[in-house]
Design a protein around this motif. Structure first.
Motif, PDB file in Angstrom:
ATOM      1  N   ALA A  42       0.832  -1.208   0.000  1.00  0.00           N
ATOM      2  CA  ALA A  42       0.000   0.000   0.000  1.00  0.00           C
ATOM      3  C   ALA A  42       0.864   1.254   0.000  1.00  0.00           C
ATOM      4  N   GLN A  43       1.905   1.268   0.835  1.00  0.00           N
ATOM      5  CA  GLN A  43       2.794   2.433   0.863  1.00  0.00           C
ATOM      6  C   GLN A  43       3.483   2.622  -0.481  1.00  0.00           C
ATOM      7  N   GLY A  44       3.874   1.536  -1.119  1.00  0.00           N
ATOM      8  CA  GLY A  44       4.502   1.618  -2.436  1.00  0.00           C
ATOM      9  C   GLY A  44       3.582   2.199  -3.497  1.00  0.00           C
ATOM     10  N   LEU A  45       2.289   2.008  -3.322  1.00  0.00           N
ATOM     11  CA  LEU A  45       1.299   2.538  -4.264  1.00  0.00           C
ATOM     12  C   LEU A  45       0.786   3.918  -3.860  1.00  0.00           C
ATOM     13  N   GLY A  46       1.257   4.425  -2.727  1.00  0.00           N
ATOM     14  CA  GLY A  46       0.812   5.735  -2.255  1.00  0.00           C
ATOM     15  C   GLY A  46      -0.562   5.726  -1.622  1.00  0.00           C
ATOM     16  N   LEU A  47      -0.991   4.569  -1.139  1.00  0.00           N
ATOM     17  CA  LEU A  47      -2.298   4.458  -0.507  1.00  0.00           C
ATOM     18  C   LEU A  47      -2.203   4.755   0.987  1.00  0.00           C
ATOM     19  N   THR A  48      -3.294   5.193   1.559  1.00  0.00           N
ATOM     20  CA  THR A  48      -3.403   5.346   3.007  1.00  0.00           C
ATOM     21  C   THR A  48      -4.482   4.379   3.485  1.00  0.00           C
ATOM     22  N   GLY A  49      -4.545   4.188   4.800  1.00  0.00           N
ATOM     23  CA  GLY A  49      -5.564   3.315   5.355  1.00  0.00           C
ATOM     24  C   GLY A  49      -5.029   2.470   6.470  1.00  0.00           C
ATOM     25  N   TRP A  50      -5.595   1.260   6.599  1.00  0.00           N
ATOM     26  CA  TRP A  50      -5.191   0.355   7.664  1.00  0.00           C
ATOM     27  C   TRP A  50      -5.482  -1.080   7.261  1.00  0.00           C
ATOM     28  N   VAL A  51      -4.863  -2.009   8.011  1.00  0.00           N
ATOM     29  CA  VAL A  51      -5.106  -3.438   7.813  1.00  0.00           C
ATOM     30  C   VAL A  51      -5.120  -4.100   9.187  1.00  0.00           C
ATOM     31  N   ARG A  52      -5.984  -5.108   9.365  1.00  0.00           N
ATOM     32  CA  ARG A  52      -6.046  -5.811  10.649  1.00  0.00           C
ATOM     33  C   ARG A  52      -6.506  -7.261  10.447  1.00  0.00           C
ATOM     34  N   ASN A  53      -6.084  -8.114  11.388  1.00  0.00           N
ATOM     35  CA  ASN A  53      -6.584  -9.482  11.460  1.00  0.00           C
ATOM     36  C   ASN A  53      -7.947  -9.465  12.140  1.00  0.00           C
ATOM     37  N   GLU A  54      -8.803 -10.372  11.711  1.00  0.00           N
ATOM     38  CA  GLU A  54     -10.107 -10.533  12.343  1.00  0.00           C
ATOM     39  C   GLU A  54     -10.136 -11.857  13.109  1.00  0.00           C
ATOM     40  N   TYR A  55     -11.023 -11.958  14.078  1.00  0.00           N
ATOM     41  CA  TYR A  55     -11.125 -13.159  14.905  1.00  0.00           C
ATOM     42  C   TYR A  55     -11.508 -14.405  14.111  1.00  0.00           C
ATOM     43  N   ASP A  56     -12.174 -14.220  12.976  1.00  0.00           N
ATOM     44  CA  ASP A  56     -12.608 -15.377  12.179  1.00  0.00           C
ATOM     45  C   ASP A  56     -11.535 -15.890  11.223  1.00  0.00           C
ATOM     46  N   GLY A  57     -10.314 -15.344  11.298  1.00  0.00           N
ATOM     47  CA  GLY A  57      -9.216 -15.809  10.452  1.00  0.00           C
ATOM     48  C   GLY A  57      -9.051 -15.025   9.164  1.00  0.00           C
ATOM     49  N   THR A  58      -9.906 -14.041   8.935  1.00  0.00           N
ATOM     50  CA  THR A  58      -9.792 -13.214   7.742  1.00  0.00           C
ATOM     51  C   THR A  58      -8.942 -11.980   8.041  1.00  0.00           C
ATOM     52  N   VAL A  59      -8.689 -11.206   7.003  1.00  0.00           N
ATOM     53  CA  VAL A  59      -8.001  -9.922   7.129  1.00  0.00           C
ATOM     54  C   VAL A  59      -8.913  -8.861   6.527  1.00  0.00           C
ATOM     55  N   THR A  60      -9.009  -7.720   7.186  1.00  0.00           N
ATOM     56  CA  THR A  60      -9.770  -6.583   6.674  1.00  0.00           C
ATOM     57  C   THR A  60      -8.820  -5.420   6.468  1.00  0.00           C
ATOM     58  N   ALA A  61      -9.013  -4.702   5.359  1.00  0.00           N
ATOM     59  CA  ALA A  61      -8.192  -3.527   5.069  1.00  0.00           C
ATOM     60  C   ALA A  61      -9.071  -2.403   4.550  1.00  0.00           C
ATOM     61  N   LEU A  62      -8.731  -1.198   4.933  1.00  0.00           N
ATOM     62  CA  LEU A  62      -9.324   0.000   4.350  1.00  0.00           C
ATOM     63  C   LEU A  62      -8.219   0.636   3.523  1.00  0.00           C
TER      64      LEU A  62
END
Length: 94
Positions: free
Chosen positions: A29-49
């Protein structure tokens, strides 16, 4: 934020935890110039904004399908989000 910035909430499933997916996402994301966040979820997935220009978001969505070495992505689902929800940098959150 400028009007050309969009934001997308992304839900990634498969083998995406325990393979440095969040660290990889931040670097990509930083390489593409994006902002936001990423996190692990309790169900084993990953969520990103991810927030930025359409082209950069599109490229990040393509990269999510590959992920880091060791990942096996089975689904990348998106939903619209507000760019106002994104921080001014890219963060790993909990």
């Amino acid at each position: 934020m400028t009007d050309d910035r969009k934001a997308t909430l992304v839900h990634i499933s498969g083998r995406v935890q325990g393979v440095s997916f969040r660290i990889w996402t931040k670097a990509q994301a930083q390489g593409l110039g994006l902002t936001g966040w990423v996190r692990n979820e309790y169900d084993g997935t990953v969520t990103a904004l991810i927030s930025g220009p359409d082209a950069a978001i599109g490229e990040m969505l393509r990269q999510f399908w590959n992920g880091p070495i060791g990942a096996s992505v089975s689904s990348v689902m998106t939903e619209p989000a507000s760019p106002d929800e994104a921080p001014s940098d890219f963060r790993i959150t909990h």
